[in-house]
Design a protein around this motif. Structure first.
Motif, PDB file in Angstrom:
ATOM      1  N   GLN A 288       0.942  -1.086   0.095  1.00  0.00           N
ATOM      2  CA  GLN A 288      -0.060  -0.080  -0.031  1.00  0.00           C
ATOM      3  C   GLN A 288       1.014   1.275   0.060  1.00  0.00           C
ATOM      4  O   GLN A 288       0.528   2.042  -0.658  1.00  0.00           O
ATOM      5  CB  GLN A 288      -0.943   0.038   1.361  1.00  0.00           C
ATOM      6  CG  GLN A 288      -2.041  -1.016   1.116  1.00  0.00           C
ATOM      7  CD  GLN A 288      -2.890  -0.906   2.330  1.00  0.00           C
ATOM      8  OE1 GLN A 288      -2.467  -0.651   3.500  1.00  0.00           O
ATOM      9  NE2 GLN A 288      -4.294  -1.231   2.092  1.00  0.00           N
ATOM     10  N   MET A 289       1.928   1.248   0.953  1.00  0.00           N
ATOM     11  CA  MET A 289       2.934   2.403   0.857  1.00  0.00           C
ATOM     12  C   MET A 289       3.353   2.567  -0.566  1.00  0.00           C
ATOM     13  O   MET A 289       3.630   3.671  -0.992  1.00  0.00           O
ATOM     14  CB  MET A 289       4.050   2.110   1.841  1.00  0.00           C
ATOM     15  CG  MET A 289       4.836   3.443   2.014  1.00  0.00           C
ATOM     16  SD  MET A 289       5.962   3.528   3.465  1.00  0.00           S
ATOM     17  CE  MET A 289       5.002   4.167   4.456  1.00  0.00           C
ATOM     18  N   GLN A 290       4.027   1.381  -0.968  1.00  0.00           N
ATOM     19  CA  GLN A 290       4.443   1.602  -2.473  1.00  0.00           C
ATOM     20  C   GLN A 290       3.537   2.106  -3.409  1.00  0.00           C
ATOM     21  O   GLN A 290       3.908   3.265  -4.451  1.00  0.00           O
ATOM     22  CB  GLN A 290       5.073   0.338  -3.001  1.00  0.00           C
ATOM     23  CG  GLN A 290       6.180  -0.356  -1.942  1.00  0.00           C
ATOM     24  CD  GLN A 290       7.485   0.559  -1.729  1.00  0.00           C
ATOM     25  OE1 GLN A 290       7.637   1.232  -2.875  1.00  0.00           O
ATOM     26  NE2 GLN A 290       7.630   0.641  -0.650  1.00  0.00           N
ATOM     27  N   GLU A 291       2.263   1.892  -3.538  1.00  0.00           N
ATOM     28  CA  GLU A 291       1.249   2.202  -4.474  1.00  0.00           C
ATOM     29  C   GLU A 291       0.974   3.812  -3.969  1.00  0.00           C
ATOM     30  O   GLU A 291       0.772   4.569  -5.000  1.00  0.00           O
ATOM     31  CB  GLU A 291       0.068   1.400  -4.315  1.00  0.00           C
ATOM     32  CG  GLU A 291       0.260   0.142  -4.996  1.00  0.00           C
ATOM     33  CD  GLU A 291      -0.970  -0.762  -4.467  1.00  0.00           C
ATOM     34  OE1 GLU A 291      -1.851  -0.212  -3.960  1.00  0.00           O
ATOM     35  OE2 GLU A 291      -1.050  -1.906  -4.842  1.00  0.00           O
ATOM     36  N   ARG A 292       1.064   4.105  -2.791  1.00  0.00           N
ATOM     37  CA  ARG A 292       0.777   5.499  -2.395  1.00  0.00           C
ATOM     38  C   ARG A 292       1.883   6.220  -2.950  1.00  0.00           C
ATOM     39  O   ARG A 292       1.605   7.688  -3.270  1.00  0.00           O
ATOM     40  CB  ARG A 292       0.640   5.667  -0.875  1.00  0.00           C
ATOM     41  CG  ARG A 292       0.153   6.882  -0.523  1.00  0.00           C
ATOM     42  CD  ARG A 292      -1.617   7.106  -0.604  1.00  0.00           C
ATOM     43  NE  ARG A 292      -2.115   5.869  -0.019  1.00  0.00           N
ATOM     44  CZ  ARG A 292      -3.404   5.163  -0.275  1.00  0.00           C
ATOM     45  NH1 ARG A 292      -4.135   5.899  -1.282  1.00  0.00           N
ATOM     46  NH2 ARG A 292      -3.635   4.100   0.225  1.00  0.00           N
ATOM     47  N   LYS A 293       2.993   6.010  -2.782  1.00  0.00           N
ATOM     48  CA  LYS A 293       4.390   6.515  -3.172  1.00  0.00           C
ATOM     49  C   LYS A 293       4.294   6.883  -4.739  1.00  0.00           C
ATOM     50  O   LYS A 293       4.375   8.027  -5.144  1.00  0.00           O
ATOM     51  CB  LYS A 293       5.687   6.092  -2.926  1.00  0.00           C
ATOM     52  CG  LYS A 293       6.158   6.066  -1.477  1.00  0.00           C
ATOM     53  CD  LYS A 293       7.437   5.115  -1.243  1.00  0.00           C
ATOM     54  CE  LYS A 293       7.715   5.215   0.015  1.00  0.00           C
ATOM     55  NZ  LYS A 293       9.208   4.464   0.288  1.00  0.00           N
ATOM     56  N   ALA A 294       3.854   5.965  -5.538  1.00  0.00           N
ATOM     57  CA  ALA A 294       3.811   6.024  -6.958  1.00  0.00           C
ATOM     58  C   ALA A 294       2.630   7.233  -7.171  1.00  0.00           C
ATOM     59  O   ALA A 294       2.695   8.002  -8.341  1.00  0.00           O
ATOM     60  CB  ALA A 294       3.234   4.816  -7.600  1.00  0.00           C
ATOM     61  N   LEU A 295       1.691   7.513  -6.460  1.00  0.00           N
ATOM     62  CA  LEU A 295       0.464   8.325  -6.686  1.00  0.00           C
ATOM     63  C   LEU A 295       1.155   9.640  -6.451  1.00  0.00           C
ATOM     64  O   LEU A 295       0.888  10.518  -7.033  1.00  0.00           O
ATOM     65  CB  LEU A 295      -0.745   7.788  -5.663  1.00  0.00           C
ATOM     66  CG  LEU A 295      -1.695   8.880  -5.740  1.00  0.00           C
ATOM     67  CD1 LEU A 295      -2.432   9.102  -7.045  1.00  0.00           C
ATOM     68  CD2 LEU A 295      -2.527   8.961  -4.594  1.00  0.00           C
ATOM     69  N   ILE A 296       1.718   9.663  -5.283  1.00  0.00           N
ATOM     70  CA  ILE A 296       2.170  10.883  -4.837  1.00  0.00           C
ATOM     71  C   ILE A 296       3.101  11.397  -5.775  1.00  0.00           C
ATOM     72  O   ILE A 296       3.435  12.751  -6.172  1.00  0.00           O
ATOM     73  CB  ILE A 296       2.834  11.004  -3.346  1.00  0.00           C
ATOM     74  CG1 ILE A 296       1.592  10.821  -2.418  1.00  0.00           C
ATOM     75  CG2 ILE A 296       3.535  12.201  -3.011  1.00  0.00           C
ATOM     76  CD1 ILE A 296       1.903  10.672  -1.000  1.00  0.00           C
ATOM     77  N   GLY A 297       4.182  10.486  -6.236  1.00  0.00           N
ATOM     78  CA  GLY A 297       5.309  10.841  -7.145  1.00  0.00           C
ATOM     79  C   GLY A 297       4.551  11.711  -8.475  1.00  0.00           C
ATOM     80  O   GLY A 297       5.217  12.635  -9.099  1.00  0.00           O
ATOM     81  N   GLY A 298       3.418  10.989  -8.917  1.00  0.00           N
ATOM     82  CA  GLY A 298       2.815  11.621 -10.066  1.00  0.00           C
ATOM     83  C   GLY A 298       2.269  12.983  -9.726  1.00  0.00           C
ATOM     84  O   GLY A 298       2.219  13.988 -10.440  1.00  0.00           O
ATOM     85  N   LEU A 299       1.508  13.221  -8.553  1.00  0.00           N
ATOM     86  CA  LEU A 299       0.885  14.253  -8.255  1.00  0.00           C
ATOM     87  C   LEU A 299       1.936  15.459  -7.914  1.00  0.00           C
ATOM     88  O   LEU A 299       1.929  16.744  -8.451  1.00  0.00           O
ATOM     89  CB  LEU A 299       0.562  14.156  -6.690  1.00  0.00           C
ATOM     90  CG  LEU A 299      -0.922  13.602  -6.720  1.00  0.00           C
ATOM     91  CD1 LEU A 299      -1.521  13.843  -5.266  1.00  0.00           C
ATOM     92  CD2 LEU A 299      -1.898  14.735  -7.388  1.00  0.00           C
ATOM     93  N   ILE A 300       3.203  15.465  -7.441  1.00  0.00           N
ATOM     94  CA  ILE A 300       4.118  16.210  -7.102  1.00  0.00           C
ATOM     95  C   ILE A 300       4.788  16.850  -8.351  1.00  0.00           C
ATOM     96  O   ILE A 300       5.266  17.842  -8.431  1.00  0.00           O
ATOM     97  CB  ILE A 300       5.207  15.804  -6.285  1.00  0.00           C
ATOM     98  CG1 ILE A 300       6.156  14.920  -6.917  1.00  0.00           C
ATOM     99  CG2 ILE A 300       4.767  15.561  -4.865  1.00  0.00           C
ATOM    100  CD1 ILE A 300       7.315  14.499  -5.759  1.00  0.00           C
ATOM    101  N   LYS A 301       4.545  16.222  -9.492  1.00  0.00           N
ATOM    102  CA  LYS A 301       5.030  16.463 -10.788  1.00  0.00           C
ATOM    103  C   LYS A 301       4.075  17.675 -11.624  1.00  0.00           C
ATOM    104  O   LYS A 301       4.529  18.237 -12.242  1.00  0.00           O
ATOM    105  CB  LYS A 301       5.232  15.528 -11.693  1.00  0.00           C
ATOM    106  CG  LYS A 301       6.276  14.431 -11.563  1.00  0.00           C
ATOM    107  CD  LYS A 301       6.438  13.234 -12.488  1.00  0.00           C
ATOM    108  CE  LYS A 301       7.705  12.280 -12.247  1.00  0.00           C
ATOM    109  NZ  LYS A 301       7.465  11.029 -13.207  1.00  0.00           N
ATOM    110  N   THR A 302       3.139  17.604 -10.978  1.00  0.00           N
ATOM    111  CA  THR A 302       2.004  18.655 -11.298  1.00  0.00           C
ATOM    112  C   THR A 302       2.056  19.855 -10.438  1.00  0.00           C
ATOM    113  O   THR A 302       1.186  20.938 -10.942  1.00  0.00           O
ATOM    114  CB  THR A 302       0.532  18.172 -11.426  1.00  0.00           C
ATOM    115  OG1 THR A 302       0.183  17.809 -10.187  1.00  0.00           O
ATOM    116  CG2 THR A 302       0.585  16.907 -12.189  1.00  0.00           C
ATOM    117  N   LEU A 303       2.556  19.833  -9.531  1.00  0.00           N
ATOM    118  CA  LEU A 303       2.515  21.046  -8.332  1.00  0.00           C
ATOM    119  C   LEU A 303       3.888  21.820  -8.354  1.00  0.00           C
ATOM    120  O   LEU A 303       5.134  21.520  -8.740  1.00  0.00           O
ATOM    121  CB  LEU A 303       2.230  20.427  -7.158  1.00  0.00           C
ATOM    122  CG  LEU A 303       0.858  19.713  -7.077  1.00  0.00           C
ATOM    123  CD1 LEU A 303       0.762  19.130  -5.634  1.00  0.00           C
ATOM    124  CD2 LEU A 303      -0.284  20.824  -7.261  1.00  0.00           C
ATOM    125  N   SER A 304       3.962  23.143  -8.041  1.00  0.00           N
ATOM    126  CA  SER A 304       5.139  23.989  -7.784  1.00  0.00           C
ATOM    127  C   SER A 304       5.799  23.544  -6.473  1.00  0.00           C
ATOM    128  O   SER A 304       5.160  22.867  -5.689  1.00  0.00           O
ATOM    129  CB  SER A 304       4.695  25.241  -7.699  1.00  0.00           C
ATOM    130  OG  SER A 304       3.917  25.642  -6.769  1.00  0.00           O
TER     131      SER A 304
END
Length: 224
Positions: free
Chosen positions: A166-182
């Protein structure tokens, strides 16, 4: 206990005995509905919930359970009307109040009323920012609304208590999110999440995991 161990055969045997032995017991029919609901035997669950409601028509609890079932049956207007009935009865405990907002949000999400769903979930989020079920649905709705910064904040709170896959999946999600944010948006989300997480060790786990995410993206200064 049988339900928790997913032994549905034995669960059903217990319920069949219970409804025969206690035909006027509200809790038996509420539990029977829950057992059937969790096996996706929706029509049978509705019969049991209706029997429970007939025994205690002034108990808001049964209408919350019934509304959740009606949502699963795609009977969205009936579900909302049933939630309104539960609210009108009043005297809801804090957990029941939270469940009311959560079930209403599920109905709104299923009918593409994402702004309304977010408003309901945000009420629960303010009351208990570490509620896992509420936060998981909140993530879905925020993503549909395109509210990436808030989505990152909620995802970070979930991440702080995640383990294993679950942590690995959440890290992947967050990795994608931070690419869209300043960078300033990321820092704001981190600060907000940290302020809402109660336990120090979970705050630390969130930062440690976030450092790993940054490291994977070769953002080494941010990782440090």
């Amino acid at each position: 206990l049988y339900m928790r161990s997913q032994d549905y055969v034995e669960s059903n045997k217990v319920i069949e005995q219970a409804v025969k032995l206690f035909p006027r017991e509200y809790g038996v029919f509420l539990t029977a509905g829950y057992v059937m609901h969790n096996q996706s035997k929706l029509d049978e669950a509705l019969i049991y919930y209706n029997k429970a409601a007939a025994l205690q028509p002034q108990n808001a609890e049964i209408y919350l359970a019934k509304a959740d079932l009606l949502n699963a049956m795609n009977k969205y207007q009936e579900a909302l009307a049933t939630l309104d009935k539960a609210k009108a009865l009043g005297h809801l405990s804090k957990p029941a109040e939270a469940l009311l907002h959560f079930v209403r949000a599920k109905v709104y999400n299923n009918t593409s009323r994402y702004g309304d769903a977010a408003a309901e979930l945000n009420i629960n989020y303010k009351a208990d920012p570490e509620s896992l079920n509420n936060n998981k649905l909140y993530l879905v709705v925020l993503d549909k609304l395109g509210k990436k910064q808030k989505e990152l904040e909620v995802a970070l709170i979930i991440l702080s208590a995640d383990n294993g896959q679950q942590m690995q999946e959440r890290k992947a999600l967050i990795g994608g999110l931070i690419k869209t944010l300043s960078q300033s948006q990321i820092e704001a989300s981190l600060k907000a999440a940290e302020s809402l997480i109660k336990a120090k060790q979970f705050k630390a786990r969130m930062h440690f995991a976030m450092g790993d995410i940054m490291d994977r993206q070769a953002r080494y200064k941010d990782a440090i």
